[in-house]
Design a protein around this motif. Structure first.
Motif, PDB file in Angstrom:
ATOM      1  N   THR A 111      18.821   8.208  -2.536  1.00 35.87           N
ATOM      2  CA  THR A 111      18.024   7.943  -4.497  1.00 35.87           C
ATOM      3  C   THR A 111      16.188   8.421  -3.792  1.00 35.87           C
ATOM      4  OG1 THR A 111      17.257   5.811  -3.595  1.00 35.87           O
ATOM      5  CG2 THR A 111      19.484   5.824  -5.251  1.00 35.87           C
ATOM      6  N   LEU A 112      15.804   9.091  -4.750  1.00 35.95           N
ATOM      7  CA  LEU A 112      14.184   9.030  -4.544  1.00 35.95           C
ATOM      8  C   LEU A 112      13.592   7.263  -4.140  1.00 35.95           C
ATOM      9  CD1 LEU A 112      13.616  10.265  -8.504  1.00 35.95           C
ATOM     10  CD2 LEU A 112      13.412  11.744  -6.251  1.00 35.95           C
ATOM     11  N   GLU A 113      13.639   6.624  -4.169  1.00 42.76           N
ATOM     12  CA  GLU A 113      13.434   5.547  -3.621  1.00 42.76           C
ATOM     13  C   GLU A 113      14.063   5.467  -1.928  1.00 42.76           C
ATOM     14  OE1 GLU A 113      13.406   0.606  -3.873  1.00 42.76           O
ATOM     15  OE2 GLU A 113      15.073   2.055  -4.664  1.00 42.76           O
ATOM     16  N   GLN A 114      14.835   5.961  -1.572  1.00 44.32           N
ATOM     17  CA  GLN A 114      15.790   5.723  -0.576  1.00 44.32           C
ATOM     18  C   GLN A 114      14.469   7.132   0.386  1.00 44.32           C
ATOM     19  OE1 GLN A 114      19.595   6.771  -0.548  1.00 44.32           O
ATOM     20  NE2 GLN A 114      20.054   4.087  -0.110  1.00 44.32           N
ATOM     21  N   GLN A 115      14.020   8.583   0.099  1.00 40.94           N
ATOM     22  CA  GLN A 115      13.554   9.259   0.251  1.00 40.94           C
ATOM     23  C   GLN A 115      12.426   8.595   0.209  1.00 40.94           C
ATOM     24  OE1 GLN A 115      12.509  13.487  -0.908  1.00 40.94           O
ATOM     25  NE2 GLN A 115      13.995  13.152   0.405  1.00 40.94           N
ATOM     26  N   TYR A 116      11.346   7.559  -0.269  1.00 39.50           N
ATOM     27  CA  TYR A 116      10.012   7.242  -0.552  1.00 39.50           C
ATOM     28  C   TYR A 116      10.039   6.871   0.798  1.00 39.50           C
ATOM     29  CZ  TYR A 116       6.717   5.305  -1.416  1.00 39.50           C
ATOM     30  OH  TYR A 116       4.841   3.880  -0.943  1.00 39.50           O
ATOM     31  N   MET A 117      10.530   5.919   1.156  1.00 41.49           N
ATOM     32  CA  MET A 117      11.081   4.862   2.235  1.00 41.49           C
ATOM     33  C   MET A 117      10.919   5.888   3.641  1.00 41.49           C
ATOM     34  SD  MET A 117      10.291   1.762   0.734  1.00 41.49           S
ATOM     35  CE  MET A 117      10.185   1.133   2.195  1.00 41.49           C
ATOM     36  N   VAL A 118      11.666   6.559   3.253  1.00 42.25           N
ATOM     37  CA  VAL A 118      11.726   7.341   4.581  1.00 42.25           C
ATOM     38  C   VAL A 118      10.323   8.246   5.339  1.00 42.25           C
ATOM     39  CG1 VAL A 118      12.589   9.865   5.717  1.00 42.25           C
ATOM     40  CG2 VAL A 118      14.099   7.949   4.658  1.00 42.25           C
ATOM     41  N   VAL A 119       9.398   9.036   4.487  1.00 41.24           N
ATOM     42  CA  VAL A 119       9.013   9.872   4.270  1.00 41.24           C
ATOM     43  C   VAL A 119       7.639   8.442   4.589  1.00 41.24           C
ATOM     44  CG1 VAL A 119       7.053  10.942   2.831  1.00 41.24           C
ATOM     45  CG2 VAL A 119       8.818  11.271   2.673  1.00 41.24           C
ATOM     46  N   LYS A 120       7.461   7.364   3.818  1.00 40.22           N
ATOM     47  CA  LYS A 120       6.694   6.276   3.995  1.00 40.22           C
ATOM     48  C   LYS A 120       6.891   5.564   5.700  1.00 40.22           C
ATOM     49  CE  LYS A 120       4.667   1.959   2.499  1.00 40.22           C
ATOM     50  NZ  LYS A 120       3.688   2.465   1.777  1.00 40.22           N
ATOM     51  N   LYS A 121       7.769   5.602   6.344  1.00 41.19           N
ATOM     52  CA  LYS A 121       7.731   5.583   7.628  1.00 41.19           C
ATOM     53  C   LYS A 121       7.026   6.403   8.376  1.00 41.19           C
ATOM     54  CE  LYS A 121      11.617   3.815  10.830  1.00 41.19           C
ATOM     55  NZ  LYS A 121      11.452   4.667  12.064  1.00 41.19           N
ATOM     56  N   ARG A 122       7.292   7.530   8.273  1.00 42.68           N
ATOM     57  CA  ARG A 122       6.918   8.841   9.250  1.00 42.68           C
ATOM     58  C   ARG A 122       5.850   8.574   9.467  1.00 42.68           C
ATOM     59  NH1 ARG A 122      10.033  14.394   9.070  1.00 42.68           N
ATOM     60  NH2 ARG A 122       8.919  15.865  10.763  1.00 42.68           N
TER      61      ARG A 122
END
Length: 468
Positions: free
Chosen positions: A278-289
């Motif tokens: 999902t877009l939210e899951q991608q958001y969390m991946v990017v945020k972590k990075r």
């Protein structure tokens, strides 16, 4: 029977009348007349997927922005989006630039493949401007001057993805040739697009310094728009894959190849299936990075409709292969990063180092670097002097610049005042440049503090007399 024929004739007469007097398309007409659109993509999502990709800079020192945009195009193309539905804005002065060691090739990571091949050149050079961009988003062909003429001619069941990569500043996204897209004008365009009813949902990704200021307190949830940004309203975004880094470009490159937020979402997109993330899951991946970049990293933000964040990426980016089970894995190294403005200086310094001692090339490189540093010093010193003059000393000016707006508030109350302050400064003191626009927060805070335009004009005239 006659009555049926008469009804059909009336329907088609209405159709052609609307086509002649508005931007209504045959697809929209059928949707408006009969309530649904029958078009479905291969992933089962109803409606057409549209994308607008914008690299808002020029110059080889800004290589990374056009590399980001070209890379995004390749991901969308592999996802099944058609060229007729992908609209690309880029200055197109990088691929064949004299400083490019591989002519006709653009890469977005040290070992990446060419991402330039096949990219549509819809709006390049002078045609990369605010007027055309807003016209394209609205689907307003009459507003377009130059370029391919392609616009987002979307309907009520369509899904739109907008991705912007460039320098930004407090309340603005920068464009080439000293042009800016102000947040209020961008949001007004989004409002008009919403009122036209020509999309079902929209996703916006913004790679820029202080990018949160474009949406903070301005983007309502009801418009079915979900936006994420590389930074909040007060901080820089960051370049990566730069010369001298642990993960560096090939040695012949003197410029950064990508931006951290951008390469993060794109490398994640190439890792996970768009139909499983999902877009939210991608958001969390990017945020972590971004967080793992350390104290120098930025804070990814989201705005608008949280409901859209639950959508699969495939709804906007097409169907891409990858892991079909989302597990959050995304990369195997921590990125070194550099401030967007210092990435430019890194490029100019490396040009000086690389040039042969005593050569004309060496002298030109030195002059370029000196001019850039001189301009930065001019902007920094004049802004400080103007602020000190207006607020009765350095202490008062420092209190102003350190004042933060409450979360959820737009960065300025009076956008016309804000734009006027910028225009007054540039009239008396010269262009700000992408670096100088980091001081736009000062102009916004002057307006919020009640400084009048005549006061700004007087102070700017006194400080910058004979200097611009």
């Amino acid at each position: 029977m006659a009555l049926s024929i008469f009804a059909i004739l009336i329907m088609f007469l209405s159709f052609f009348t609307q086509i002649a007097t508005s931007r209504l398309t045959p697809q929209n007409f059928m949707t408006n007349s009969f309530g649904t659109s029958s078009s479905k993509s291969k992933d089962g999502v109803e409606g057409t997927k549209w994308a607008v990709l914008v690299a808002g800079s020029r110059g080889f020192q800004n290589y990374r922005h056009q590399a980001d945009i070209c890379h995004a195009y390749q991901i969308l193309k592999r996802g099944g989006l058609k060229d007729e539905n992908i609209i690309v804005f880029m200055y197109d002065d990088i691929a064949y630039n004299e400083d490019n060691p591989k002519k006709g090739v653009i890469i977005n990571s040290p070992h990446g493949e060419d991402v330039y091949n096949g990219v549509p050149k819809d709006y390049t050079g002078k045609n990369l401007n605010v007027r055309n961009l807003l016209g394209v988003i609205l689907g307003d062909k009459k507003a377009i001057k130059g370029g391919s003429g392609k616009v987002v001619d979307s309907g009520p069941n369509d899904h739109i993805f907008i991705y912007y990569a460039d320098h930004g500043a407090y309340g603005v996204l920068t464009m080439p040739d000293f042009e800016d897209l102000y947040a209020d004008d961008f949001i007004k365009t989004m409002k008009k697009k919403h009122e036209l009813g020509t999309y079902k949902s929209m996703v916006i990704y913004v790679e820029a310094c202080e990018a949160g200021s474009i949406f903070e307190g301005l983007l309502p949830k009801e418009w079915n728009i979900y936006a994420t940004t590389a930074s909040n309203s007060e901080e820089s975004s960051w370049a990566t894959y730069c010369p001298g880094f642990d993960v560096a470009p090939p040695p012949q490159y003197d410029t950064c190849l990508g931006d951290l937020y951008s390469v993060s979402w794109m490398e994640d997109s190439e890792t996970h299936s768009s139909q499983a993330e999902t877009l939210e899951q991608q958001y969390m991946v990017v945020k972590k990075r971004l967080t793992e970049a350390g104290s120098e990293g930025s804070h990814e933000m989201w705005f608008g409709s949280n409901q859209i964040s639950k959508d699969l990426r495939s709804q906007y980016m097409g169907t891409t292969p990858g892991r079909t089970t989302f597990n959050g894995a995304h990369y195997n190294h921590t990125h070194q990063i550099v401030d967007q403005h210092q990435a430019d200086i890194l490029f100019f310094k490396r040009k000086v180092i690389r040039a042969v001692e005593g050569s004309m090339e060496k002298e030109r490189a030195k002059k370029e670097l000196e001019d850039v540093l001189s301009h930065r010093n001019h902007v920094d010193s004049t802004i400080k002097a103007i602020g000190t003059s207006l607020f009765g000393g350095n202490q008062g000016f420092q209190m102003l610049t350190n004042t933060l707006r409450s979360t959820g508030q737009p960065i300025v109350d009076d956008w016309n005042c804000f734009k006027s302050m910028v225009a007054i400064y540039e009239k008396h003191c010269g262009p700000l440049s992408s670096y100088g626009k980091k001081h736009l927060r000062t102009f916004a805070k002057m307006c919020n503090a009640g400084i009048q335009q005549n006061q700004m004009a007087q102070a700017s005239s006194l400080v910058c007399a004979g200097t611009s």
